[in-house]
Each structure stands twice: as C-alpha cells, then as structure tokens.
Design a protein around this motif. Structure first.
Motif, mmCIF file in Angstrom:
data_model
loop_
_atom_site.group_PDB
_atom_site.id
_atom_site.type_symbol
_atom_site.label_atom_id
_atom_site.label_comp_id
_atom_site.label_asym_id
_atom_site.label_seq_id
_atom_site.Cartn_x
_atom_site.Cartn_y
_atom_site.Cartn_z
ATOM 1 N N LEU A 160 43.407 35.602 42.651
ATOM 2 C CA LEU A 160 42.722 36.571 42.715
ATOM 3 C C LEU A 160 43.142 37.988 42.108
ATOM 4 O O LEU A 160 42.450 39.029 41.823
ATOM 5 C CB LEU A 160 42.174 36.814 43.664
ATOM 6 N N GLU A 161 44.200 38.032 41.403
ATOM 7 C CA GLU A 161 44.460 39.097 40.503
ATOM 8 C C GLU A 161 43.614 39.306 39.172
ATOM 9 O O GLU A 161 42.764 38.453 38.776
ATOM 10 C CB GLU A 161 46.083 38.232 40.354
ATOM 11 N N GLY A 162 43.757 40.603 39.314
ATOM 12 C CA GLY A 162 43.390 41.266 38.410
ATOM 13 C C GLY A 162 41.473 41.172 38.395
ATOM 14 O O GLY A 162 40.219 42.183 37.968
ATOM 15 N N SER A 163 41.074 40.702 40.504
ATOM 16 C CA SER A 163 39.780 40.769 40.644
ATOM 17 C C SER A 163 39.878 41.525 42.052
ATOM 18 O O SER A 163 40.840 42.129 42.581
ATOM 19 C CB SER A 163 38.673 39.560 41.284
ATOM 20 N N PHE A 164 38.378 42.558 42.163
ATOM 21 C CA PHE A 164 38.540 43.268 43.412
ATOM 22 C C PHE A 164 37.186 43.472 44.568
ATOM 23 O O PHE A 164 35.506 42.939 42.693
ATOM 24 C CB PHE A 164 39.026 44.595 43.245
ATOM 25 N N CYS A 165 36.751 43.915 45.534
ATOM 26 C CA CYS A 165 35.536 44.172 46.050
ATOM 27 C C CYS A 165 35.989 45.340 46.147
ATOM 28 O O CYS A 165 36.583 45.181 47.489
ATOM 29 C CB CYS A 165 34.732 43.235 47.144
ATOM 30 N N ARG A 166 35.616 46.484 46.411
ATOM 31 C CA ARG A 166 35.614 47.574 47.493
ATOM 32 C C ARG A 166 34.216 48.132 47.688
ATOM 33 O O ARG A 166 33.397 48.581 47.042
ATOM 34 C CB ARG A 166 36.527 48.967 46.600
ATOM 35 N N PHE A 173 37.585 30.829 34.818
ATOM 36 C CA PHE A 173 36.326 31.603 36.048
ATOM 37 C C PHE A 173 36.953 31.256 37.462
ATOM 38 O O PHE A 173 37.264 30.425 37.821
ATOM 39 C CB PHE A 173 35.248 30.804 35.790
ATOM 40 N N LEU A 174 36.622 31.704 38.752
ATOM 41 C CA LEU A 174 36.825 32.292 39.990
ATOM 42 C C LEU A 174 36.574 31.232 40.860
ATOM 43 O O LEU A 174 34.489 30.692 40.320
ATOM 44 C CB LEU A 174 37.053 32.808 40.702
ATOM 45 N N SER A 175 36.789 29.978 41.362
ATOM 46 C CA SER A 175 36.173 29.226 42.246
ATOM 47 C C SER A 175 35.673 29.488 43.618
ATOM 48 O O SER A 175 35.350 30.988 43.474
ATOM 49 C CB SER A 175 37.173 27.382 43.044
ATOM 50 N N PRO A 176 34.564 28.964 43.823
ATOM 51 C CA PRO A 176 33.168 29.233 44.900
ATOM 52 C C PRO A 176 34.404 30.070 46.128
ATOM 53 O O PRO A 176 33.773 31.253 46.197
ATOM 54 C CB PRO A 176 32.845 28.371 45.136
ATOM 55 N N GLY A 177 34.921 29.479 45.929
ATOM 56 C CA GLY A 177 35.855 29.177 47.412
ATOM 57 C C GLY A 177 36.964 30.977 47.357
ATOM 58 O O GLY A 177 36.751 31.668 48.098
ATOM 59 N N ALA A 178 36.836 31.090 46.373
ATOM 60 C CA ALA A 178 37.661 31.762 45.750
ATOM 61 C C ALA A 178 37.121 33.433 45.545
ATOM 62 O O ALA A 178 37.449 34.890 46.091
ATOM 63 C CB ALA A 178 38.885 32.257 44.084
#
Length: 383
Positions: A46-52, A72-77
C-alpha cells in the motif's frame, strides 16, 4: 431496485458509477457488485496509496482516495485501504460528501454506496475530467455541473504551478508504454506532488484495464476488446474540444501532468500527424517528448507538423525508438546546441509491467526529467 442485488459493469466514468451506486442504495438495493474489465491486481503493498477523510465543516466531508498506478493493488489490499475510512463515515453520519482522487470505478461506487448508507443527503464527485458534479440528492435536486463551493476549494486548492508534458510520436512507436513508465518513475521521484497521466487518444486509449490484461498474458482478449471500442467511436470535433478542456482543467488539480497524445493519421496523403482540431490540446502542453520510430526522418516530419501551429520549439527530448521486444534499455546522453536532449530507447513492449520499465530506465529518466528544464513548486500541504 428495492431489495435487489445490483451489478455494475461496462465502460464509464467514475462519477457514473458513483451516481448509480448511490441511487441504488437510496432506492433500497440489497447489495452492490462491480465487475471490472481488466485482470485483478495482485500487489499487497500500500506504499504510495492513501484514503483520507477530510472535514469540511457543517457535516461536510471529503473522501480523497489515491491508488498507486502500478503494480495494481489486489482487491484485498484496496479493501484494507478504504474500509477504515468507510467505517468512520458511518459513525459520522455526514450530510454532504464529496469523492475525489485517482481510483478505480469500483472504489468510487463503494464509497458512494457507503456514503448513502451513512445518511448522506448530497453526494458530489470532483474529478479533473468532469469538474464538480452533483451525482446524488436525497431531496431530488437537479443533478449535474456545479461550481466548487468555498469549503471544497479550501480542501482541494489549485497548485501554485503546473507542468504539462506531452508524449508524441507516430503510431506503434511505443509512446503509450513510455508515458506509463515515465509516469510510474515520477510517482516515485515526486512523492509529495500531485501527478496525473492523461491518455488523449479519444479513439483508442491505452487504458489501465488493457495493460492489466496484456501483462497477465491475455493479449488476444485485450486487443479484441480494444478494437471493439475503437470501431465504435471515431474522432469528432466535440471529442477534440472535450479533450482540450480536460487538459486545460487539469491545471487546477495537478502539478505534473503527462499527456499521451495521439499519433495522427499516417494513411492519408500527405500524412497528418496533427489533424485539424487536435492542435488545441497539443497547445495545452508546456514541453514535448518525441519518440521517433524512424530516426531523423520522423523527427523532421513532427517538427514540420508542429511548426504549423507554433509548437515545434516545445520539443525538449527526442528519443529514437527501436526494437520493442529487445531487452529494455534507454540512453539519453546527448544535447544539441538548442538544449534538446537526444537518446535511444528499446524494449517498450506492452507486456512488460511499466513499473519494472520505470526501474530499468530510471537513471536515464532522471536525465530526461532534468532536460525538461522546468521546476515544479512543491506544495507544503499536498491534497
């Protein structure tokens, strides 16, 4: 839709998915599923991704989601990233919610569904492609375009400076793969700045779902789906004007924008590298990177086409594009008397993950970034 399980699929903008998800939930739908075209991601990093979740005052909240472009991130991530924010949203019971950020349509749909579940009465989507749209209103207010209110402008301020980089070249020169790889490099290089990759080929864009299928080995399926889309749409004045406006509007959102510009129509006599009308979004760029498949001859042809619109001097980097199936290699070590950086590149194959190409080209990418010759202001409060 009351009591039913809803499945969303097909090609559409993020705000469309948010609108349908919110409407379905308000109508009493039991569950929501989004079926994506591309292969599911596999990365758990999840490095470089965020949800704020950002407060706007008076029960107004902004949800800003950013998914790292590649791998691409997995659905679980993705679930681990957004679930805590959505749980907090239910606790807050917001009156107004605005969704923004770079995320897939399923994330926008999930956030919209949860916002209405939490009691949201008005739902907005703020994107560089479409601006601010009211996509749901519990009171039946007319939906559509809105001017961003002061509270939202304070949460998503425009950048102090923007650099728009145009990637140009003939069809099949590897410019789309280059654009994705260079973008992946800059995402790592410019961690605290707002970046965007915009595909300006209105007829046959190189979408993330297409790359995910190709890189998963489903080449024939990806090409068949892309050709189906291409057959169903053609260049129109309205499409060209829309793309020009999107590029222009993006300056209010991002500090660095990479535009993958269309290669023109080489089947005509004479070939048209910048067909009439498309100069409007070529003109929005600040600097250009040219991938010249046939060396100096291609460079001369592009310079002539751009000169007709006063844009030839914006070329700052010229790369002679060679064998896409060879081992990836990029050399950019020559500069002419005008300051234009020249180099050679090979290995621009769509089947290679662009984040891997970004690593392999990294040292030369740094020289290319420096050759663009424009500094970008680093914000102290990146949105």
């Amino acid at each position: 839709m009351s009591g039913r399980s809803i499945c969303l699929c097909g090609k559409g903008a993020t705000w469309m998915y948010a609108h349908v998800a919110a409407t379905a939930r308000f109508a009493g739908a039991r569950s929501l599923q989004v079926r994506l075209a591309g292969a599911a991601g596999t990365s758990e990093d999840l490095e470089g991704s965020f949800c704020r979740l950002v407060p706007g005052g008076d029960d107004r909240w902004l949800i800003n989601v950013h998914l790292r472009p590649q791998p691409f991130l997995s659905p679980g991530a993705i679930e681990r990233l957004i679930a805590p924010v959505l749980e907090e949203l239910v606790r807050l019971c917001p009156r107004v919610v605005c969704l923004t950020g770079k995320a897939t349509v399923d994330v926008y749909a999930r956030c919209a569904w949860q916002a209405v579940t939490a009691g949201c009465q008005q739902l907005y989507c703020l994107t560089p492609t479409n601006g601010l749209l009211l996509v749901f209103s519990a009171s039946g207010e007319e939906l559509g375009d809105r001017i961003p209110p002061d509270w939202l402008r304070a949460l998503v301020p425009p950048p102090e400076k923007t650099l728009i980089i145009g990637i140009i070249g003939d069809p099949n020169s590897g410019k789309s793969v280059f654009a994705h790889a260079f973008y992946a490099y800059l995402v790592h290089r410019l961690k605290d700045q707002r970046l965007w990759l915009l595909d300006c080929d209105g007829q046959a864009p190189t979408a993330p779902w297409y790359l995910s299928l190709v890189q998963s080995g489903l080449v024939e399926q990806a090409q068949a789906m892309r050709e189906q889309i291409k057959r169903g749409r053609g260049w129109t004045p309205q499409m060209q004007e829309h793309i020009a406006q999107v590029v222009k509007r993006a300056r209010d959102f991002f500090e660095v924008i990479i535009t993958d510009l269309p290669g023109g129509d080489l089947s005509t006599d004479p070939p048209q590298r910048v067909p009439a009308g498309r100069e409007r979004f070529f003109a929005q760029t600040d600097v250009l990177v040219l991938l010249a498949r046939d060396g100096l001859r291609t460079e001369a042809a592009w310079r002539q086409a751009l000169a007709a619109h006063g844009l030839a001097q914006r070329i700052r980097v010229v790369l002679f594009s060679q064998d896409p199936d060879a081992e990836p290699k990029l050399v950019a070590d020559a500069t002419d008397q005008t300051g234009v950086c020249y180099g050679r590149i090979q290995g621009l194959n769509r089947s290679r993950p662009t984040w891997q190409l970004a690593e392999m080209y990294g040292e030369a990418f740094e020289r290319i970034w420096n050759a663009l010759g424009v500094s970008v202001v680093v914000r102290s409060d990146p949105a």
